[in-house]
Design a protein around this motif. Structure first.
Motif, mmCIF file in Angstrom:
data_model
loop_
_atom_site.group_PDB
_atom_site.id
_atom_site.type_symbol
_atom_site.label_atom_id
_atom_site.label_comp_id
_atom_site.label_asym_id
_atom_site.label_seq_id
_atom_site.Cartn_x
_atom_site.Cartn_y
_atom_site.Cartn_z
ATOM 1 N N VAL A 296 22.886 9.362 -0.044
ATOM 2 C CA VAL A 296 21.462 9.294 -0.358
ATOM 3 C C VAL A 296 21.004 7.851 -0.222
ATOM 4 O O VAL A 296 21.535 6.964 -0.889
ATOM 5 C CB VAL A 296 21.180 9.788 -1.796
ATOM 6 N N GLU A 297 20.042 7.635 0.649
ATOM 7 C CA GLU A 297 19.459 6.297 0.799
ATOM 8 C C GLU A 297 18.166 6.257 -0.004
ATOM 9 O O GLU A 297 17.113 6.721 0.448
ATOM 10 C CB GLU A 297 19.201 5.992 2.278
ATOM 11 N N GLY A 298 18.267 5.732 -1.223
ATOM 12 C CA GLY A 298 17.134 5.744 -2.146
ATOM 13 C C GLY A 298 16.011 4.798 -1.803
ATOM 14 O O GLY A 298 14.941 4.860 -2.410
ATOM 15 N N ASN A 299 16.228 3.904 -0.817
ATOM 16 C CA ASN A 299 15.177 2.941 -0.454
ATOM 17 C C ASN A 299 14.601 3.228 0.928
ATOM 18 O O ASN A 299 13.885 2.396 1.492
ATOM 19 C CB ASN A 299 15.728 1.518 -0.495
ATOM 20 N N LEU A 300 14.921 4.396 1.494
ATOM 21 C CA LEU A 300 14.420 4.739 2.826
ATOM 22 C C LEU A 300 13.653 6.057 2.758
ATOM 23 O O LEU A 300 14.245 7.108 2.486
ATOM 24 C CB LEU A 300 15.580 4.894 3.825
ATOM 25 N N GLY A 301 12.361 6.007 2.969
ATOM 26 C CA GLY A 301 11.561 7.229 2.915
ATOM 27 C C GLY A 301 10.253 7.085 3.660
ATOM 28 O O GLY A 301 9.877 5.993 4.086
ATOM 29 N N MET A 302 9.552 8.190 3.791
ATOM 30 C CA MET A 302 8.328 8.224 4.586
ATOM 31 C C MET A 302 7.105 7.688 3.844
ATOM 32 O O MET A 302 6.129 7.302 4.472
ATOM 33 C CB MET A 302 8.038 9.664 5.026
ATOM 34 N N ARG A 303 7.158 7.662 2.506
ATOM 35 C CA ARG A 303 5.975 7.228 1.764
ATOM 36 C C ARG A 303 6.348 6.247 0.646
ATOM 37 O O ARG A 303 6.183 5.043 0.799
ATOM 38 C CB ARG A 303 5.244 8.463 1.182
ATOM 39 N N ILE A 304 6.881 6.751 -0.443
ATOM 40 C CA ILE A 304 7.173 5.888 -1.594
ATOM 41 C C ILE A 304 8.130 4.756 -1.220
ATOM 42 O O ILE A 304 8.059 3.658 -1.760
ATOM 43 C CB ILE A 304 7.757 6.726 -2.755
ATOM 44 N N SER A 305 9.022 5.017 -0.273
ATOM 45 C CA SER A 305 10.008 4.004 0.140
ATOM 46 C C SER A 305 9.769 3.498 1.558
ATOM 47 O O SER A 305 10.699 3.038 2.224
ATOM 48 C CB SER A 305 11.423 4.586 0.028
ATOM 49 N N ALA A 306 8.522 3.551 2.013
ATOM 50 C CA ALA A 306 8.219 3.094 3.382
ATOM 51 C C ALA A 306 8.536 1.613 3.560
ATOM 52 O O ALA A 306 9.090 1.205 4.588
ATOM 53 C CB ALA A 306 6.756 3.369 3.713
ATOM 54 N N MET A 307 8.200 0.801 2.556
ATOM 55 C CA MET A 307 8.483 -0.625 2.665
ATOM 56 C C MET A 307 9.980 -0.905 2.600
ATOM 57 O O MET A 307 10.453 -1.921 3.101
ATOM 58 C CB MET A 307 7.749 -1.397 1.569
ATOM 59 N N GLY A 308 10.740 0.014 1.996
ATOM 60 C CA GLY A 308 12.184 -0.113 1.987
ATOM 61 C C GLY A 308 12.753 -0.043 3.394
ATOM 62 O O GLY A 308 13.748 -0.701 3.714
ATOM 63 N N VAL A 309 12.107 0.740 4.247
ATOM 64 C CA VAL A 309 12.519 0.841 5.659
ATOM 65 C C VAL A 309 12.323 -0.519 6.333
ATOM 66 O O VAL A 309 13.193 -1.008 7.056
ATOM 67 C CB VAL A 309 11.720 1.937 6.393
ATOM 68 N N LEU A 310 11.176 -1.155 6.055
ATOM 69 C CA LEU A 310 10.876 -2.457 6.663
ATOM 70 C C LEU A 310 11.733 -3.575 6.068
ATOM 71 O O LEU A 310 11.977 -4.587 6.732
ATOM 72 C CB LEU A 310 9.393 -2.809 6.486
ATOM 73 N N ASP A 311 12.175 -3.396 4.829
ATOM 74 C CA ASP A 311 13.088 -4.377 4.230
ATOM 75 C C ASP A 311 14.460 -4.310 4.888
ATOM 76 O O ASP A 311 15.197 -5.295 4.930
ATOM 77 C CB ASP A 311 13.242 -4.119 2.724
ATOM 78 N N THR A 312 14.812 -3.116 5.368
ATOM 79 C CA THR A 312 16.123 -2.902 5.991
ATOM 80 C C THR A 312 16.133 -3.339 7.455
ATOM 81 O O THR A 312 17.054 -4.010 7.916
ATOM 82 C CB THR A 312 16.523 -1.414 5.885
ATOM 83 N N ILE A 313 15.116 -2.934 8.186
ATOM 84 C CA ILE A 313 14.941 -3.325 9.590
ATOM 85 C C ILE A 313 13.565 -3.956 9.717
ATOM 86 O O ILE A 313 12.561 -3.311 9.409
ATOM 87 C CB ILE A 313 15.029 -2.107 10.550
ATOM 88 N N SER A 314 13.482 -5.185 10.140
ATOM 89 C CA SER A 314 12.195 -5.888 10.159
ATOM 90 C C SER A 314 11.203 -5.200 11.104
ATOM 91 O O SER A 314 11.601 -4.593 12.113
ATOM 92 C CB SER A 314 12.389 -7.338 10.603
#
Length: 469
Positions: A296-314
């Motif tokens: 489970v990737e708790g910081n990768l998601g389409m809405r609540i964790s959208a910025m988590g995606v950008l934190d992982t890959i610029s």
């Protein structure tokens, strides 16, 4: 005489979904907002829509079954002898029990640190592991004493060395700490036994969600007296679809990509691992050769964790990978990700937002798959015997099926959903990811229903999944 076979209800954080089946066919499907103040209001609203669509005065099904992810899972702290081993076992226990691991501590941490963690988190569940059967006893006993000293009142699941459990139970009883004894989750260094611990935690999960307003009414309708965690239902369905039943062959090795607003869950099932001997499996801590595995990737998601995606890959890397050099568009993309975190119910309004959602989805899936899978070693490790070119970790190269689950897949054309997953697999690098998988899309969000129905009738559940996939 019941007119329908199964009515399946899934209470999510945002939406409550209901699916109606007759003769293994989906008869009706409805989605209504989850009403937090009284859960049954949302269920009834959806049921009324279903009744009107079917022109029925009442929906009568032989089996009414339910799952829920609305409670968010029990907060769990795992305590053990060695951190790596405890982490491995705890992840397996949490897989479909309804619990969420917040911290893992062991005898490698100072006692005062362990007490501090317990006090800060104040967990609902403490998974107390440590020592193979008839091996080390001291860690289990010491951690039991620290739990009493911390004065937390979560339920302790005693799941360590079977020989030390009686003494641990005595310590906890004297400290007035509620506890449950289950078989050792790691009886030998080659074996994980997590079923009983999962079931114990799941019973606590049910106790928690039944406190929700309106759920008592639903409990009167449910015919098997269970509300299972939705991720657990997805995992059970994945296993059934991969393995098949006694009379019918399954799809074989598969991956389920479950992309949500807050998390990206990856499930993989490799049935052939069931036949491995202990020596082939190796040490529990050093490999991923269990039949079913979930991350489970708790910081990768389409809405609540959208910025988590950008934190992982610029954002720049995301655009560069797609050959886009528009700086203004890049700024808009970052702004979009910032805004949808605040408004998780947002639906893409135009072609540009549709494209941004695609970028988020492809990136989240790529990262989650690579974290789930093993890799080809690029360096030698004389201690472990690993040499350059050797596969390390979970080998998914022979997986022949990937199933996409989640809002973005059910709200887009299947061809678009397939393209998102295939694009996420384009740059495998050294990851042991599938070579040429067939991609299937859960268009009607039915996968979880197969897991729920399988509790009653595996053959029926398999036919439901077979017709869908």
């Amino acid at each position: 005489m019941y007119k329908y076979d199964y009515l399946i209800i899934d209470i999510g954080s945002t939406y409550t979904k209901q699916r109606l089946f007759k003769d293994c066919e989906l008869v009706a499907t409805v989605q209504s907002p989850t009403t937090i103040d009284n859960i049954y209001k949302g269920i009834k609203a959806g049921r009324d829509i279903m009744r009107e669509a079917l022109k029925e005065d009442n929906i009568q099904a032989k089996h009414v079954l339910a799952s829920s992810s609305a409670a968010g899972g029990l907060r769990m702290v795992a305590m053990g002898y060695m951190t790596r081993v405890t982490a491995k076992a705890a992840k397996e226990v949490a897989m479909n029990s309804g619990s969420k691991i917040l911290e893992i501590v062991s005898n490698e941490n100072p006692p005062e640190y362990r007490i501090q963690i317990l006090k800060e988190i104040n967990p609902d569940i403490i998974l107390l592991a440590g020592g193979t059967d008839f091996g080390d006893e001291s860690s289990l006993i010491e951690n039991a004493s620290l739990i009493v000293e911390s004065q937390v009142k979560g339920v302790v699941v005693i799941a360590g060395n079977i020989k030390a459990q009686a003494e641990v139970a005595r310590i906890l009883k004297e400290g007035r700490i509620p506890h449950i004894r289950v078989p050792n989750i790691m009886p030998t260094i080659h074996q994980l036994r997590v079923k009983e611990a999962r079931e114990a935690i799941h019973r606590e999960f049910i106790k928690q969600i039944t406190k929700a307003q309106g759920l008592s009414i639903l409990q009167e309708e449910i015919t098997n007296d269970k509300v299972i965690p939705t991720p657990g239902a997805v995992l059970m369905a994945s296993e059934l679809l991969a393995k098949g039943t006694y009379s019918e062959k399954g799809l074989g090795e598969l991956i389920v990509v479950d992309l949500g607003g807050a998390t990206t869950d990856i499930h993989s099932v490799i049935p052939r691992y069931e036949n491995l001997e202990d020596e082939e499996i190796g040490l529990i801590v050093s490999n991923e050769k269990q039949v079913s595995y979930r991350t489970v990737e708790g910081n990768l998601g389409m809405r609540i964790s959208a910025m988590g995606v950008l934190d992982t890959i610029s954002p720049k890397a995301i655009f560069h990978k797609r050959g886009i050099k528009d700086e203004e568009l890049l700024e808009e993309f970052v702004q979009y990700c910032t805004e949808i975190e605040r408004i998780p119910g947002h639906i893409a309004q135009n072609e540009k937002e549709h494209m941004f959602d695609t970028f988020i989805a492809e990136t989240a899936i790529e990262v989650a798959l690579k974290r789930h899978a093993g890799y080809i070693s690029t360096a030698a490790d004389p201690i472990t015997g690993i040499m350059p070119g050797m596969p390390v970790g979970r080998d998914l190269r022979n997986v022949n099926t990937i199933i996409g689950v989640g809002g973005i897949f059910s709200h887009r054309e299947p061809s678009e959903g397939k393209k998102i997953i295939l694009n996420a697999l384009k740059d495998k690098g050294i990851s042991l990811l599938p070579n040429e998988p067939k991609v299937l899309i859960d268009e009607n969000y039915l996968l979880y229903t197969g897991g729920i129905i399988s509790q009653i009738d595996e053959d029926y559940a398999f036919q439901v999944l077979k017709k869908q996939f």
